[in-house]
Design a protein around this motif. Structure first.
Motif, PDB file in Angstrom:
ATOM      1  N   ILE A 556      41.674  44.663  47.620  1.00 29.14           N
ATOM      2  CA  ILE A 556      41.444  45.758  46.676  1.00 29.14           C
ATOM      3  C   ILE A 556      40.919  46.972  47.431  1.00 29.14           C
ATOM      4  CG2 ILE A 556      40.315  46.441  44.525  1.00 29.14           C
ATOM      5  CD1 ILE A 556      42.029  43.955  44.183  1.00 29.14           C
ATOM      6  N   TRP A 557      41.596  48.119  47.227  1.00 26.52           N
ATOM      7  CA  TRP A 557      41.142  49.370  47.840  1.00 26.52           C
ATOM      8  C   TRP A 557      40.696  50.362  46.764  1.00 26.52           C
ATOM      9  CZ3 TRP A 557      46.295  47.758  49.122  1.00 26.52           C
ATOM     10  CH2 TRP A 557      46.438  47.189  50.394  1.00 26.52           C
ATOM     11  N   GLU A 558      39.726  51.151  47.114  1.00 27.28           N
ATOM     12  CA  GLU A 558      39.467  52.378  46.354  1.00 27.28           C
ATOM     13  C   GLU A 558      40.065  53.513  47.173  1.00 27.28           C
ATOM     14  OE1 GLU A 558      35.889  55.359  44.858  1.00 27.28           O
ATOM     15  OE2 GLU A 558      35.392  53.297  45.441  1.00 27.28           O
ATOM     16  N   MET A 559      40.956  54.297  46.536  1.00 26.32           N
ATOM     17  CA  MET A 559      41.651  55.382  47.228  1.00 26.32           C
ATOM     18  C   MET A 559      41.450  56.690  46.478  1.00 26.32           C
ATOM     19  SD  MET A 559      45.382  53.902  48.262  1.00 26.32           S
ATOM     20  CE  MET A 559      45.617  52.724  49.569  1.00 26.32           C
ATOM     21  N   ASP A 560      41.455  57.772  47.239  1.00 20.71           N
ATOM     22  CA  ASP A 560      41.494  59.061  46.559  1.00 20.71           C
ATOM     23  C   ASP A 560      42.949  59.426  46.283  1.00 20.71           C
ATOM     24  OD1 ASP A 560      42.603  60.082  48.906  1.00 20.71           O
ATOM     25  OD2 ASP A 560      40.732  60.949  49.624  1.00 20.71           O
ATOM     26  N   ARG A 561      43.163  60.563  45.675  1.00 22.07           N
ATOM     27  CA  ARG A 561      44.516  60.941  45.254  1.00 22.07           C
ATOM     28  C   ARG A 561      45.425  61.279  46.432  1.00 22.07           C
ATOM     29  NH1 ARG A 561      45.299  59.721  39.717  1.00 22.07           N
ATOM     30  NH2 ARG A 561      43.171  59.555  38.922  1.00 22.07           N
ATOM     31  N   ALA A 563      45.650  59.318  49.034  1.00 19.31           N
ATOM     32  CA  ALA A 563      45.926  58.009  49.663  1.00 19.31           C
ATOM     33  C   ALA A 563      44.994  57.711  50.830  1.00 19.31           C
ATOM     34  CB  ALA A 563      47.381  57.910  50.112  1.00 19.31           C
ATOM     35  N   ASN A 564      43.804  58.312  50.830  1.00 20.48           N
ATOM     36  CA  ASN A 564      42.790  57.949  51.822  1.00 20.48           C
ATOM     37  C   ASN A 564      41.989  56.764  51.292  1.00 20.48           C
ATOM     38  OD1 ASN A 564      43.263  60.154  53.698  1.00 20.48           O
ATOM     39  ND2 ASN A 564      42.414  61.471  52.096  1.00 20.48           N
ATOM     40  N   VAL A 565      41.789  55.752  52.119  1.00 22.69           N
ATOM     41  CA  VAL A 565      41.053  54.549  51.710  1.00 22.69           C
ATOM     42  C   VAL A 565      39.557  54.827  51.796  1.00 22.69           C
ATOM     43  CG1 VAL A 565      40.578  52.133  52.219  1.00 22.69           C
ATOM     44  CG2 VAL A 565      42.912  53.020  52.461  1.00 22.69           C
ATOM     45  N   ILE A 566      38.881  54.697  50.642  1.00 21.44           N
ATOM     46  CA  ILE A 566      37.435  54.918  50.584  1.00 21.44           C
ATOM     47  C   ILE A 566      36.697  53.640  50.972  1.00 21.44           C
ATOM     48  CG2 ILE A 566      35.501  55.701  49.152  1.00 21.44           C
ATOM     49  CD1 ILE A 566      37.782  57.771  49.602  1.00 21.44           C
ATOM     50  N   ASN A 567      37.083  52.515  50.377  1.00 19.12           N
ATOM     51  CA  ASN A 567      36.513  51.212  50.767  1.00 19.12           C
ATOM     52  C   ASN A 567      37.504  50.108  50.441  1.00 19.12           C
ATOM     53  OD1 ASN A 567      35.938  50.170  47.997  1.00 19.12           O
ATOM     54  ND2 ASN A 567      34.545  51.941  47.960  1.00 19.12           N
ATOM     55  N   THR A 568      37.260  48.942  51.062  1.00 20.01           N
ATOM     56  CA  THR A 568      38.158  47.794  50.927  1.00 20.01           C
ATOM     57  C   THR A 568      37.335  46.539  50.679  1.00 20.01           C
ATOM     58  OG1 THR A 568      39.606  48.810  52.592  1.00 20.01           O
ATOM     59  CG2 THR A 568      40.037  46.506  52.038  1.00 20.01           C
ATOM     60  N   ARG A 569      37.822  45.691  49.811  1.00 22.82           N
ATOM     61  CA  ARG A 569      37.183  44.386  49.621  1.00 22.82           C
ATOM     62  C   ARG A 569      38.264  43.329  49.395  1.00 22.82           C
ATOM     63  NH1 ARG A 569      36.152  42.480  44.356  1.00 22.82           N
ATOM     64  NH2 ARG A 569      36.986  43.824  42.687  1.00 22.82           N
ATOM     65  N   TYR A 570      37.869  42.063  49.606  1.00 23.82           N
ATOM     66  CA  TYR A 570      38.794  40.935  49.466  1.00 23.82           C
ATOM     67  C   TYR A 570      38.162  39.891  48.560  1.00 23.82           C
ATOM     68  CZ  TYR A 570      40.197  43.202  53.797  1.00 23.82           C
ATOM     69  OH  TYR A 570      40.554  44.132  54.742  1.00 23.82           O
ATOM     70  N   CYS A 571      38.984  39.190  47.809  1.00 22.54           N
ATOM     71  CA  CYS A 571      38.454  38.134  46.941  1.00 22.54           C
ATOM     72  C   CYS A 571      39.560  37.175  46.541  1.00 22.54           C
ATOM     73  CB  CYS A 571      37.813  38.727  45.684  1.00 22.54           C
ATOM     74  SG  CYS A 571      38.983  39.626  44.639  1.00 22.54           S
ATOM     75  N   LYS A 572      39.158  35.946  46.209  1.00 20.99           N
ATOM     76  CA  LYS A 572      40.067  35.006  45.556  1.00 20.99           C
ATOM     77  C   LYS A 572      40.094  35.380  44.070  1.00 20.99           C
ATOM     78  CE  LYS A 572      41.166  32.197  49.003  1.00 20.99           C
ATOM     79  NZ  LYS A 572      41.162  30.738  48.958  1.00 20.99           N
ATOM     80  N   SER A 573      41.283  35.277  43.453  1.00 18.29           N
ATOM     81  CA  SER A 573      41.419  35.786  42.088  1.00 18.29           C
ATOM     82  C   SER A 573      42.384  34.947  41.261  1.00 18.29           C
ATOM     83  CB  SER A 573      41.905  37.237  42.126  1.00 18.29           C
ATOM     84  OG  SER A 573      43.178  37.301  42.761  1.00 18.29           O
ATOM     85  N   VAL A 574      42.415  35.272  39.965  1.00 21.77           N
ATOM     86  CA  VAL A 574      43.419  34.752  39.039  1.00 21.77           C
ATOM     87  C   VAL A 574      44.129  35.959  38.439  1.00 21.77           C
ATOM     88  CG1 VAL A 574      43.863  33.412  36.953  1.00 21.77           C
ATOM     89  CG2 VAL A 574      41.996  32.756  38.479  1.00 21.77           C
ATOM     90  N   ILE A 575      45.460  35.965  38.475  1.00 16.57           N
ATOM     91  CA  ILE A 575      46.223  37.091  37.933  1.00 16.57           C
ATOM     92  C   ILE A 575      47.250  36.583  36.926  1.00 16.57           C
ATOM     93  CG2 ILE A 575      45.952  38.417  40.074  1.00 16.57           C
ATOM     94  CD1 ILE A 575      48.968  37.828  40.585  1.00 16.57           C
ATOM     95  N   ARG A 576      47.783  37.511  36.159  1.00 23.73           N
ATOM     96  CA  ARG A 576      48.894  37.215  35.242  1.00 23.73           C
ATOM     97  C   ARG A 576      49.846  38.411  35.306  1.00 23.73           C
ATOM     98  NH1 ARG A 576      49.795  33.616  31.130  1.00 23.73           N
ATOM     99  NH2 ARG A 576      51.256  34.256  29.501  1.00 23.73           N
ATOM    100  N   SER A 577      50.921  38.241  36.064  1.00 24.29           N
ATOM    101  CA  SER A 577      51.868  39.335  36.267  1.00 24.29           C
ATOM    102  C   SER A 577      52.516  39.736  34.941  1.00 24.29           C
ATOM    103  CB  SER A 577      52.949  38.905  37.263  1.00 24.29           C
ATOM    104  OG  SER A 577      53.938  39.896  37.390  1.00 24.29           O
ATOM    105  N   ARG A 578      52.533  41.066  34.681  1.00 24.51           N
ATOM    106  CA  ARG A 578      53.163  41.557  33.455  1.00 24.51           C
ATOM    107  C   ARG A 578      54.690  41.493  33.534  1.00 24.51           C
ATOM    108  NH1 ARG A 578      48.703  40.929  32.209  1.00 24.51           N
ATOM    109  NH2 ARG A 578      47.182  42.409  31.350  1.00 24.51           N
TER     110      ARG A 578
END
Length: 979
Positions: A556-561, A563-578
């Motif tokens: 997961i990135w936080e980006m400005d408009r 496309a500069n990366v402000i911060n990055t984090r990683y995690c195990k997750s559960v998703i449901r693709s639309r």
């Protein structure tokens, strides 16, 4: 019970160490026979049958078991795989020897043993009190093991000699001395050949006999010098007189090859039959350098093979080669001769039998599909059947008095030219593991029905409320990745790349993990794929399918408009693709202004950011290269290609690529930060300047300067190369640039300096693979490292074992290379299938100008072919080659690189082993050389229209599914010929 051995060892310092080894012996090990009443603790491991179910042999009376020595198993494993061989005793002594000497044979033997219907029983003779023996003073280890085998055989015969029932144990050995000693000890012992020939209807088994030597018809005639003995090779390498390296055979000339030696910048050139001295491609050899006045250089003569029947032809060939050597003294290179074989790298080879008109002959020449491999002499009594089939042959030996290695038939694959058969050949020749997954692997899979548990949810972030979607090629079922993008309260954007959490289902060291580590990747052919993981995982539980809950590993990135990366984090997750969309479907949603739902807005935001990310990469010096890629449309029933086209790339292709690249770079930085010595990375070395010479010359001849001082300067040079009236010019230059590149490889961070991590093509200092764990094992390794980095999994010894992981990287690089070659071979096969019964004119461009040919690229199909010049010696048309500007001239018409031409394409099927596309010049027209344009009638495919309206067209071959189809096809052919 136990026996002990005491050893005393004196160190350099004068200290004496005493070592005691204890070897435990037991009296409760069962013999494995159902009739036995003497052995205690009879268990379910009893396998040897008490019925008269062994094959009937004229040399053995009554019921019997077979007990085999080590060499029988090593040499005759192809026969042992046949179901007719049952009731076999495998001694622990033999099993351990086989494991030590050949991992491939050991694996096959274990597979046979695991099949209880075959009744192969492992007897632990080394721990049985009545069959264990000590090694006598002065006795070699081999002689001791042979004696242990005879002792066990004799024990079995005495042990199973019951009053009412007797089963004889027969020793199978090809060792003459071992048979003589067995006879003295009153043990029945016979050779494998005698045993097989004594069986009823054993003709097909006799073809599979491994024979180290037999009458080649050239006794007394020696084609090759002797190899040095092992001790002579060892001494020569130790004192520097000899060099050790791996042999690579030439594809163009069977009398030439090279030896790659560690520490040498250049390969050692080997030329001539005597100097090659029975080497086969891939062998590890010992080389002696020749005196400098005997050095030579590779010839321009193409010599594919020789006619076996006439030795004089070969002598004449070598005379031609000798003349060439004399005329090339000025261009000589480091040259040597092979004096010994250190390790053979023989495998089983696919190919066909060379046609033979000698009726009743059992000796035949086998022609391998791989041109680098020499013909192999085999004996078979099935020529009538096998002459029409692709077969597999193994090499047994190569004596000095045989021009060819000796081998034996292993099995038939199927009819020559059949698509299923040819696909099997592709997989075997490129060493692609493609057997069904074993029971042990399948038992490692999750039980169905599978669902996400409460425990899973507790350890993961729940992203099922996000508008996550996946974008992939049509028909993709192994969906590795999905994305999302949403606005944040601070005005920035949150972008997530969600990757299938494969490691949740594959634990390190399990049978499933070992199989995936062996295969290392999914291999994609035109009409099929060879999975790295079983389908239950790859296309179901791990695949991020639409509208289904799935486990993921998220970046997961936080980006400005911008496309500069402000911060990055990683995690195990559960998703449901639309939604699980194709590139076209996603592009339509982005382009359709009427669609304004949250999912489409997410796609548009991702697409906008991707364009900015790509712009930054290119400004940084990343290369945009090209290679001709084609896509086949195949018939849904026959899977034959019915249309072929160049792959079309859309903005959505680039959108997915950019975020996968960003995820891979981000993860690479993270794992190296945590594991600087054992992170799995991928690097792309910068090519040496000499690699760029063809590209620089090609640009210069077209009036462009190609600067290759750095990747950024190369990228800028390619961007500036455009020609009016030739829209494909820039693409062709990029294709040439691609061929100048080095191969990207996996490596362990601790094995290289940080400056060597650089990825030249992407212009980034560090890179890895994280985004495709369903189809690449490298990504699985990276997921495990990243999981430890963020504290969601524990480390374990193998994860940090630098040496072991280095070996895994070596295997991944090899499998990756073979997968690429297999994919190209599959494209070539389907291209040939498409052009069968077709003659077609197409626009093309000259990609290379050779001394005797033009290399033509056909943009419509993304394929290349060779248009040969001066091939017809009787023709008055002559082409003149200019080496300075790399051009060919004929009758005032000049052919230069990138010039447009029109060629006629047809398929030459005269060589059933190597079909090839034939290119003939149509335009510009040269009288006496060019061919007329293909007529509309001659370029048609013979098609059969289905009775049902709107159905697909199908190619009809002479092998129709029924007589009516054949009859209809033949009628049309006659009508076509008449027309």
């Amino acid at each position: 019970m136990l026996t002990t051995k005491v050893f005393f060892r004196k160190t350099k310092g004068g200290n004496v160490f005493k070592t005691v080894r204890e070897h435990y012996l037991r009296d409760d090990i069962h013999c494995g026979s159902k009739i036995c009443e003497k052995c205690p603790y009879k268990t379910c491991n009893v396998l040897l049958d008490d019925e008269d179910s062994s094959a009937k042999s004229s040399k053995i009376t009554g019921r019997y078991y077979l007990l085999m020595d080590t060499n029988i198993i090593l040499d005759q494993i192809d026969i042992l795989e046949e179901d007719i061989i049952c009731n076999v005793i495998i001694l622990q002594t033999v099993l351990e020897e086989v494991k030590h000497r050949s991992s491939a044979v050991y694996k096959k033997l274990k597979d046979i043993i695991s099949n209880t219907r075959r009744r192969f029983y492992i007897f632990v003779n080394e721990h049985h009190k009545e069959t264990y023996i000590e090694r006598n003073p002065g006795e070699s280890a081999n002689d001791r093991n042979d004696r242990a085998i005879r002792v066990a055989t004799k024990w079995y015969n005495a042990h199973l000699n019951l009053d009412d029932y007797k089963i004889k144990t027969v020793l199978l050995t090809d060792d003459t001395r071992n048979r003589e000693l067995a006879e003295i000890e009153e043990i029945q012992a016979i050779s494998m050949e005698d045993y097989i020939l004594s069986l009823d209807n054993s003709g097909y088994l006799a073809d599979k006999l491994c024979k180290k030597n037999y009458n080649t018809g050239s006794e007394g005639q020696e084609f090759f010098p002797c190899h040095l003995t092992p001790s002579e090779l060892h001494d020569g390498i130790k004192n520097g007189k000899l060099l050790q390296g791996s042999f690579v055979a030439s594809r163009e000339n069977f009398l030439e090859g090279f030896v790659n030696v560690d520490g040498f910048d250049k390969s050692i050139f080997i030329q001539g039959r005597s100097n090659l001295n029975r080497v086969v491609d891939g062998d590890t050899v010992a080389v002696e350098l020749l005196a400098e006045d005997q050095w030579s250089s590779p010839s321009d003569i193409v010599l594919q093979d020789e006619e076996e029947a006439d030795v004089n032809d070969v002598l004449e060939t070598e005379k031609v080669l000798d003349k060439f050597i004399l005329s090339n003294k000025m261009q000589k290179t480091l040259t040597g001769k092979i004096v010994g074989i250190i390790r053979r790298k023989w495998r089983q080879y696919c190919g066909i039998l060379q046609p033979s008109n000698i009726e009743g002959n059992v000796r035949h020449l086998f022609v391998p599909a791989e041109r680098k491999i020499p013909k192999i002499r085999i004996e078979t009594r099935q020529y009538g059947v096998l002459s029409k089939q692709r077969i597999i042959v193994a090499i047994d030996s190569w004596p000095r008095n045989s021009r060819y290695p000796l081998g034996h038939f292993v099995r038939a694959l199927g009819e020559i030219g059949d698509k299923v058969t040819e696909n099997e050949v592709i997989l075997l020749e490129h060493d692609i593991p493609h057997s069904r997954f074993s029971d042990a692997v399948l038992s490692s899979l999750p039980k169905m029905p599978w669902h996400i548990t409460d425990v899973d949810l507790m350890q993961r972030e729940d992203f099922r409320h996000l508008d996550v979607c996946s974008v992939d090629p049509p028909g993709c079922t192994d969906i590795d990745d999905a994305l999302h993008c949403r606005d944040l309260p601070n005005g920035n954007l949150e972008v997530g790349v969600h990757i299938a959490d494969v490691t949740h289902f594959i634990r390190s060291g399990s049978a499933l993990d070992k199989e995936a580590a062996l295969r290392t990747r999914t291999v994609y052919l035109v009409d099929s794929r060879i999975e790295m993981l079983p389908e239950l995982l790859s296309s179901n539980i791990c695949s991020l399918r639409g509208n289904e809950d799935r486990l993921a590993f998220s970046c997961i990135w936080e980006m400005d408009r911008d496309a500069n990366v402000i911060n990055t984090r990683y995690c195990k997750s559960v998703i449901r693709s639309r939604a699980a969309m194709t590139y076209d479907e996603a592009q339509l949603k982005i382009d359709d202004a009427s669609q304004q739902n949250s999912l489409v807005k997410s796609l548009r935001a991702l697409n906008s950011l991707a364009k900015k990310l790509k712009k930054k990469r290119l400004e940084n010096g990343a290369l945009v290269l090209a290679s001709p890629e084609i896509r086949f449309q195949v018939d849904s029933e026959t899977l034959d290609p019915i249309e072929v086209e160049v792959k079309k790339l859309r903005e959505t292709n680039s959108m997915i690529e950019e975020f996968m690249l960003l995820a891979n770079i981000s993860v690479a930085k993270k794992i190296v930060e945590e594991f600087p010595e054992c992170a799995v990375l991928r690097r792309h070395p910068e090519p040496p300047p000499s690699n760029f010479e063809p590209l620089i010359k090609a640009g210069k001849h077209q009036g462009f300067v190609i600067n290759t001082n750095s990747g950024k300067e190369l990228a800028q040079s390619l961007d500036q190369c455009h020609k009016e009236g030739n829209p494909y010019f820039n693409t062709m230059l990029r294709i040439l640039a691609t061929r100048c590149m080095m191969q990207a490889v996996y490596f362990i961070s601790g094995m290289h300096q940080p400056s060597e991590y650089y990825h030249y093509g992407l212009a980034c200092p560090i890179y890895t693979h994280f985004t495709s764990p369903i189809r690449r094992y490298a990504d699985v390794m990276v997921h495990r490292l990243l999981a430890v980095c963020i504290g969601t999994d524990a480390t374990y010894p193998d994860l940090l074992d630098k040496k072991k992981n280095h070996e895994l990287c070596h295997n991944m690089n090899y499998r990756n290379r073979m997968a690429q070659y297999a994919a190209r071979a599959s494209v070539a096969l389907n291209t040939h299938l498409f052009f069968r019964q077709k003659i077609q004119d197409e626009e093309g461009y000259i990609l290379f100008v050779r001394k005797n040919a033009l290399q033509i690229l056909i943009p419509k199909y993304g394929l290349e072919g060779t248009l040969y010049l001066n091939e017809n010696k009787e023709s008055s048309v002559t082409f003149t080659y200019n080496g300075e500007d790399h051009s060919q001239t004929c009758k005032n018409i000049v052919f230069r690189i990138f010039d447009p031409v029109i060629v006629q394409i047809s398929l030459d099927r005269s060589n059933v082993q190597h079909e090839k596309l034939i290119f003939k010049l149509v335009k510009p027209f040269i009288p006496g050389f060019s061919v007329p344009a293909a007529t509309a009638e001659s370029s048609k495919i013979i098609v059969e229209e289905s009775a049902k309206e709107g159905s697909k067209r199908k190619i009809v071959t002479e092998k129709g599914s029924d007589d009516n189809a054949k009859s209809e096809t033949n009628k049309r052919k006659k009508k076509k010929r008449k027309h």
